[in-house]
Structure formats: structure tokens, C-alpha cells
Design a protein around this motif. Structure first.
Motif, PDB file in Angstrom:
ATOM      1  N   SER A  28      62.782  28.524  11.847  1.00 16.89           N
ATOM      2  CA  SER A  28      61.578  28.232  12.639  1.00 16.89           C
ATOM      3  C   SER A  28      60.511  29.314  12.498  1.00 16.89           C
ATOM      4  N   SER A  29      60.739  30.295  11.657  1.00 16.97           N
ATOM      5  CA  SER A  29      59.806  31.424  11.552  1.00 16.97           C
ATOM      6  C   SER A  29      58.393  30.996  11.161  1.00 16.97           C
ATOM      7  N   HIS A  30      58.263  29.862  10.503  1.00 19.81           N
ATOM      8  CA  HIS A  30      56.948  29.369  10.089  1.00 19.81           C
ATOM      9  C   HIS A  30      56.265  28.521  11.166  1.00 19.81           C
ATOM     10  N   LEU A  31      56.981  28.223  12.239  1.00 22.61           N
ATOM     11  CA  LEU A  31      56.421  27.366  13.285  1.00 22.61           C
ATOM     12  C   LEU A  31      55.614  28.182  14.290  1.00 22.61           C
ATOM     13  N   SER A  32      54.594  27.550  14.831  1.00 19.93           N
ATOM     14  CA  SER A  32      53.815  28.186  15.899  1.00 19.93           C
ATOM     15  C   SER A  32      54.585  28.079  17.208  1.00 19.93           C
ATOM     16  N   ASN A  33      54.179  28.877  18.190  1.00 14.98           N
ATOM     17  CA  ASN A  33      54.800  28.789  19.515  1.00 14.98           C
ATOM     18  C   ASN A  33      54.678  27.378  20.068  1.00 14.98           C
ATOM     19  N   GLU A  34      53.546  26.764  19.862  1.00 17.43           N
ATOM     20  CA  GLU A  34      53.329  25.409  20.367  1.00 17.43           C
ATOM     21  C   GLU A  34      54.316  24.415  19.742  1.00 17.43           C
ATOM     22  N   GLU A  35      54.558  24.555  18.441  1.00 17.06           N
ATOM     23  CA  GLU A  35      55.508  23.656  17.774  1.00 17.06           C
ATOM     24  C   GLU A  35      56.930  23.877  18.290  1.00 17.06           C
ATOM     25  N   TRP A  75      51.784  32.813  35.589  1.00 14.80           N
ATOM     26  CA  TRP A  75      52.913  33.735  35.505  1.00 14.80           C
ATOM     27  C   TRP A  75      52.558  34.935  34.623  1.00 14.80           C
ATOM     28  N   GLN A  76      51.664  34.731  33.685  1.00 15.82           N
ATOM     29  CA  GLN A  76      51.161  35.805  32.812  1.00 15.82           C
ATOM     30  C   GLN A  76      52.300  36.607  32.191  1.00 15.82           C
ATOM     31  N   MET A  77      53.141  35.908  31.457  1.00 16.64           N
ATOM     32  CA  MET A  77      54.298  36.534  30.827  1.00 16.64           C
ATOM     33  C   MET A  77      53.858  37.525  29.752  1.00 16.64           C
ATOM     34  N   PRO A  78      54.384  38.750  29.797  1.00 11.42           N
ATOM     35  CA  PRO A  78      54.069  39.727  28.747  1.00 11.42           C
ATOM     36  C   PRO A  78      54.550  39.237  27.376  1.00 11.42           C
ATOM     37  N   GLU A  79      53.869  39.630  26.339  1.00 11.69           N
ATOM     38  CA  GLU A  79      54.167  39.142  24.993  1.00 11.69           C
ATOM     39  C   GLU A  79      55.594  39.420  24.553  1.00 11.69           C
ATOM     40  N   ASP A  80      56.158  40.585  24.882  1.00 13.39           N
ATOM     41  CA  ASP A  80      57.526  40.881  24.442  1.00 13.39           C
ATOM     42  C   ASP A  80      58.538  39.932  25.084  1.00 13.39           C
ATOM     43  N   GLU A  81      58.328  39.601  26.348  1.00 11.26           N
ATOM     44  CA  GLU A  81      59.212  38.651  27.020  1.00 11.26           C
ATOM     45  C   GLU A  81      59.004  37.245  26.467  1.00 11.26           C
ATOM     46  N   LYS A  82      57.759  36.897  26.225  1.00 13.22           N
ATOM     47  CA  LYS A  82      57.454  35.581  25.677  1.00 13.22           C
ATOM     48  C   LYS A  82      58.092  35.418  24.298  1.00 13.22           C
ATOM     49  N   LYS A  83      58.020  36.455  23.489  1.00 12.02           N
ATOM     50  CA  LYS A  83      58.604  36.391  22.140  1.00 12.02           C
ATOM     51  C   LYS A  83      60.107  36.163  22.220  1.00 12.02           C
ATOM     52  N   GLU A  84      60.769  36.855  23.136  1.00 14.44           N
ATOM     53  CA  GLU A  84      62.216  36.702  23.286  1.00 14.44           C
ATOM     54  C   GLU A  84      62.577  35.267  23.687  1.00 14.44           C
ATOM     55  N   ILE A  85      61.820  34.692  24.594  1.00 19.34           N
ATOM     56  CA  ILE A  85      62.088  33.315  25.007  1.00 19.34           C
ATOM     57  C   ILE A  85      61.773  32.347  23.872  1.00 19.34           C
ATOM     58  N   MET A  86      60.691  32.600  23.157  1.00 16.35           N
ATOM     59  CA  MET A  86      60.343  31.717  22.034  1.00 16.35           C
ATOM     60  C   MET A  86      61.441  31.739  20.959  1.00 16.35           C
ATOM     61  N   LEU A  87      61.991  32.915  20.687  1.00 11.97           N
ATOM     62  CA  LEU A  87      63.089  33.001  19.728  1.00 11.97           C
ATOM     63  C   LEU A  87      64.292  32.201  20.220  1.00 11.97           C
ATOM     64  N   SER A  88      64.546  32.252  21.506  1.00 15.47           N
ATOM     65  CA  SER A  88      65.649  31.488  22.080  1.00 15.47           C
ATOM     66  C   SER A  88      65.387  29.990  21.995  1.00 15.47           C
ATOM     67  N   LEU A  89      64.157  29.591  22.231  1.00 14.68           N
ATOM     68  CA  LEU A  89      63.809  28.165  22.191  1.00 14.68           C
ATOM     69  C   LEU A  89      63.878  27.592  20.776  1.00 14.68           C
ATOM     70  N   ALA A  90      63.797  28.451  19.774  1.00 10.46           N
ATOM     71  CA  ALA A  90      63.815  27.994  18.378  1.00 10.46           C
ATOM     72  C   ALA A  90      65.057  27.159  18.076  1.00 10.46           C
ATOM     73  N   TYR A  91      66.175  27.525  18.657  1.00  9.86           N
ATOM     74  CA  TYR A  91      67.423  26.788  18.405  1.00  9.86           C
ATOM     75  C   TYR A  91      67.302  25.320  18.800  1.00  9.86           C
ATOM     76  N   PHE A  92      66.606  25.062  19.875  1.00  8.61           N
ATOM     77  CA  PHE A  92      66.598  23.718  20.442  1.00  8.61           C
ATOM     78  C   PHE A  92      65.718  22.742  19.676  1.00  8.61           C
ATOM     79  N   GLY A  93      65.021  23.221  18.682  1.00 11.65           N
ATOM     80  CA  GLY A  93      64.273  22.347  17.791  1.00 11.65           C
ATOM     81  C   GLY A  93      65.039  22.054  16.516  1.00 11.65           C
ATOM     82  N   GLU A  94      66.228  22.639  16.402  1.00 11.84           N
ATOM     83  CA  GLU A  94      67.058  22.460  15.219  1.00 11.84           C
ATOM     84  C   GLU A  94      67.722  21.090  15.239  1.00 11.84           C
ATOM     85  N   PRO A  95      67.482  20.277  14.222  1.00 12.69           N
ATOM     86  CA  PRO A  95      68.117  18.962  14.206  1.00 12.69           C
ATOM     87  C   PRO A  95      69.612  19.033  13.880  1.00 12.69           C
TER      88      PRO A  95
END
Length: 183
Positions: A28-35, A75-95
Motif C-alpha cells: 500500500s506504500s503507493h496509496l494515498s491516505n484517502e485511498e 481531534w487534530q491528530m498529530p502526524e506521527d500518530e496519524k501515520k501509525e494508524i494509517m500503516l495499521s489501516l493498510a492491512y484492511f485494504g488487502e484483498p
């Protein structure tokens, strides 16, 4: 009548989940946060439209709350926390996952296990966000039509206090995080 089924994940099992997470992050490294968010939200929507066990349903609701936290501008999540959650969410887009999602009853079990592992890592983040949402809802109800007046000022101090408490709890936590070597 319900039946309770317990099972234990060994270190080898957990390593397999770490490997799956690492693969998902790389893919998912090529995907945007929105994707990434959209793919995770699609999984939640799919789960909601099926008859899933309660074990899966409760974890799905927590996954949905993590997605909400990332998207909540107040909530104004700091970028480092947001990045960690986004990395975690990457799994759930895996078919591709262990059990295909279309297998009745069991199809989302592997997703629920991964959600549980992610939640163990991000439980303080989720708790803090839920506390913030509770405060916001209480204040909106208390303030009524005046909730929009100086909204940012009355949210800011509580948001800062909740975040500070979360960071203190995280730094004093004795256990290591499951995905710490990945993220």
C-alpha cells in the motif's frame, strides 16, 4: 445458546500476522491516505452487510472508530500518530488474507484477529479519541445552540489534556507493542 471458543496464538502465529502486516504496508506504500481509508471503510461496510459473529462485529466497530479518529478534524491528530494508524489501516485494504471474506461465519475471523492486534497497539489512541468524543457530545448537549460559539477554544484544552494523558500512559506502559518492529 451461545458457545465460547478460545484459542491461543503462538509466537509463530503472531510472526505470521506481523509478516502479513508488513506485506500489506509494502503493497500500500503507493496509496494515498484517502485511498487507504476508503479501502478500510469498504471492509467495515462489507462486514456490516453480513451476518458476522459478535467477536468480529465488536472489533469492526473499533476499526471504524480508528478510521473516524483519523478523519476527525476537531481531534487534530498529530502526524506521527496519524501515520501509525494509517500503516495499521493498510492491512484492511488487502484483498488477500488467510480466510477469504466470502466464507460464511469464518471469513472475517482473520480480519478480526488483525484488528485485535492493531487495537492492542493503538488502544490508548482509541481510548483517548473516545474520551474526546464523549466530552464533545456532552458539551454540545450542555451548550445547545451555543455549542458553535468558541467551539475550538473549549475543545482545545480538553483535547490537549487527553493527549497528554495518553502519551504519559503510553510511555509508562511496560508491555512492548506488537507491531513496533514494523511501524
Amino acid at each position: 445458546m451461545s458457545i465460547q471458543v478460545n484459542f491461543e496464538l503462538t509466537d509463530i502465529d503472531l510472526e505470521h500476522f506481523r509478516s502479513m502486516m508488513q506485506t500489506a504496508i509494502e503493497r500500500s506504500s503507493h496509496l494515498s491516505n484517502e485511498e487507504i481509508i476508503n479501502k478500510a471503510r469498504e471492509l467495515v461496510d462489507q462486514m456490516e452487510g453480513t451476518n458476522v459473529p459478535e467477536f468480529v462485529r465488536t472489533r469492526m466497530m473499533s476499526l471504524s472508530a480508528l478510521i473516524d479518529a483519523v478523519q476527525d478534524d476537531e481531534w487534530q491528530m498529530p502526524e506521527d500518530e496519524k501515520k501509525e494508524i494509517m500503516l495499521s489501516l493498510a492491512y484492511f485494504g488487502e484483498p488477500e488474507d488467510i480466510v477469504p471474506d466470502n466464507v460464511p461465519v469464518l471469513g472475517y475471523i482473520d480480519d478480526a484477529i488483525m484488528i485485535e492486534l492493531v487495537l492492542q497497539d493503538l488502544s490508548l489512541d482509541l481510548k483517548a479519541y473516545r474520551e474526546f468524543c464523549g466530552f464533545r457530545a456532552t458539551e454540545e448537549a450542555r451548550r445547545g445552540e451555543h455549542a458553535k460559539v468558541n467551539r475550538e477554544s473549549w475543545l482545545a484544552s480538553t483535547r490537549a489534556q487527553i493527549r497528554s494523558s495518553m502519551r504519559r500512559n503510553r510511555s509508562s506502559s511496560k508491555g512492548s507493542r506488537f507491531f513496533s518492529r514494523i511501524m
